[in-house]
Enzyme design. Structure first.
Site, PDB file in Angstrom:
ATOM      1  N   ASP B   4      10.308   1.297 -38.986  1.00 44.26           N
ATOM      2  CA  ASP B   4      10.334   1.178 -40.341  1.00 44.26           C
ATOM      3  C   ASP B   4       8.896   0.718 -40.751  1.00 44.26           C
ATOM      4  O   ASP B   4       8.597  -0.295 -40.591  1.00 44.26           O
ATOM      5  CB  ASP B   4      11.310   0.101 -40.807  1.00 44.26           C
ATOM      6  CG  ASP B   4      11.291   0.056 -42.325  1.00 44.26           C
ATOM      7  OD1 ASP B   4      11.031   0.742 -43.237  1.00 44.26           O
ATOM      8  OD2 ASP B   4      11.515  -1.206 -42.766  1.00 44.26           O
ATOM      9  N   GLU B  65      10.622   6.256 -40.922  1.00 45.31           N
ATOM     10  CA  GLU B  65      11.134   6.619 -42.225  1.00 45.31           C
ATOM     11  C   GLU B  65      10.082   7.441 -43.044  1.00 45.31           C
ATOM     12  O   GLU B  65       8.972   7.155 -42.929  1.00 45.31           O
ATOM     13  CB  GLU B  65      11.025   5.248 -42.845  1.00 45.31           C
ATOM     14  CG  GLU B  65      11.951   5.530 -44.417  1.00 45.31           C
ATOM     15  CD  GLU B  65      12.218   4.234 -45.014  1.00 45.31           C
ATOM     16  OE1 GLU B  65      12.944   3.136 -44.442  1.00 45.31           O
ATOM     17  OE2 GLU B  65      11.774   3.747 -46.116  1.00 45.31           O
ATOM     18  N   ASP B 138      13.172  -5.835 -41.740  1.00 48.73           N
ATOM     19  CA  ASP B 138      12.368  -4.538 -41.508  1.00 48.73           C
ATOM     20  C   ASP B 138      13.178  -4.170 -40.050  1.00 48.73           C
ATOM     21  O   ASP B 138      12.969  -2.851 -39.546  1.00 48.73           O
ATOM     22  CB  ASP B 138      10.845  -4.839 -41.206  1.00 48.73           C
ATOM     23  CG  ASP B 138      10.508  -5.670 -42.372  1.00 48.73           C
ATOM     24  OD1 ASP B 138       9.973  -4.894 -43.332  1.00 48.73           O
ATOM     25  OD2 ASP B 138      10.625  -6.599 -42.621  1.00 48.73           O
TER      26      ASP B 138
END
Lengths: 187, 187
Positions: B4, B65, B138
């Site tokens: 992430d 991501e 996260d």
């Protein structure tokens, strides 16, 4: 060494700067990747080319164009990624990294922050005593970045009487960038 | 392994996936860098940590991501840069790279692309049989990315009768991302 970051064409330029305002061309070119290639492979290829240039020319510093998020919405992520890779390749080798805004670069090379790409190209050719403007434009922009950094008025007082008109414009552009810096998103 | 991307906190998560829909936690954490550090040094530190995790866990794939330029204007360049570095670290090691949108990840893990962060965290904890939601968020998001990629319905027909509701939602989210993909700026 200057890097004009881009995913399709990343401009690379190396200059040598002697005392005074003399600059000479060492190398310029682009790291190009095809749009159809997987993104991770494109980024890997560009990082490898930047790394090769850093190893070959061992510049004193790497000047990278500062990427603003509000510009070029369509290509910002790729541009930011290539700028980031360039910074890491330099940092990994212990090479100083500097970011310069397009306005700073134009001001340093042409004396005015509002110069267009053609003016920058012509001034780069003139300063480096080249018979033609380096092509593609990304390569000329990378050389302009390298010249801008070589000429950074780091040792000048902000109000230094010795500053040339171009250096004064540079300082003003830099101050403007700093003032605006907290509102803008920069890399 | 999921990433992430973020400059202040980059989430990292590794899961192992067996046949069926079983997933287990291998590792999770964050690569954090202080805001006051020079950008090139922050990026170098994050790249090194991602590289260390890849070397240690040798994942079959790295799921990152997908960064959209129209989101999070204030942090987009840093986020894009960390995503780019993660991709290059994986590509350098010959590890497959996949990008998943937040909607795909939410759909894969919770069954709905509109799930909020808390729902995603709770489902990650449940799927991995953890007594608590991994922190910081996260790290949980990175685990969700890894689970999303492990469960990607690559071998399912888009209309496959065997698809679970979550897999169907995943496929729909993926198709929606593809349809919108040409208009949006993605990494």
């Amino acid at each position: 060494m200057g890097v004009d970051p881009g995913l399709t064409r990343c401009g690379l330029g190396v200059v040598e700067a002697s005392s005074g305002r003399k600059v000479g061309l060492v190398a310029c070119g682009v790291a190009a990747t095809p749009a159809g290639m997987d993104l991770d492979q494109r980024l890997l290829r560009i990082a490898a080319q930047i790394g090769d240039w850093l190893d070959q020319y061992q510049p004193a510093a790497l000047a990278v164009e500062r990427v603003f998020a509000q510009h070029n919405q369509m290509t910002i992520t790729g541009t930011a990624q290539v700028a980031g890779l360039a910074m890491v390749e330099a940092a990994r080798r212990g090479i100083e990294v500097a970011l310069h805004t397009p306005t700073e670069v134009k001001a340093a090379v042409t004396g005015t922050g509002g110069a267009d790409k053609a003016q920058v190209g012509r001034m780069v050719a003139r300063l480096l005593q080249l018979s033609e403007v380096p092509r593609p434009a990304d390569a000329a922009d990378a050389l302009a970045l390298a010249i801008c950094h070589a000429w950074r008025p780091a040792t000048l007082s902000p109000l230094g009487a010795a500053a040339t008109p171009a250096q004064k414009a540079w300082l003003e552009a830099e101050r403007a960038a700093r003032r605006g810096g907290r509102k803008k998103v920069t890399v």
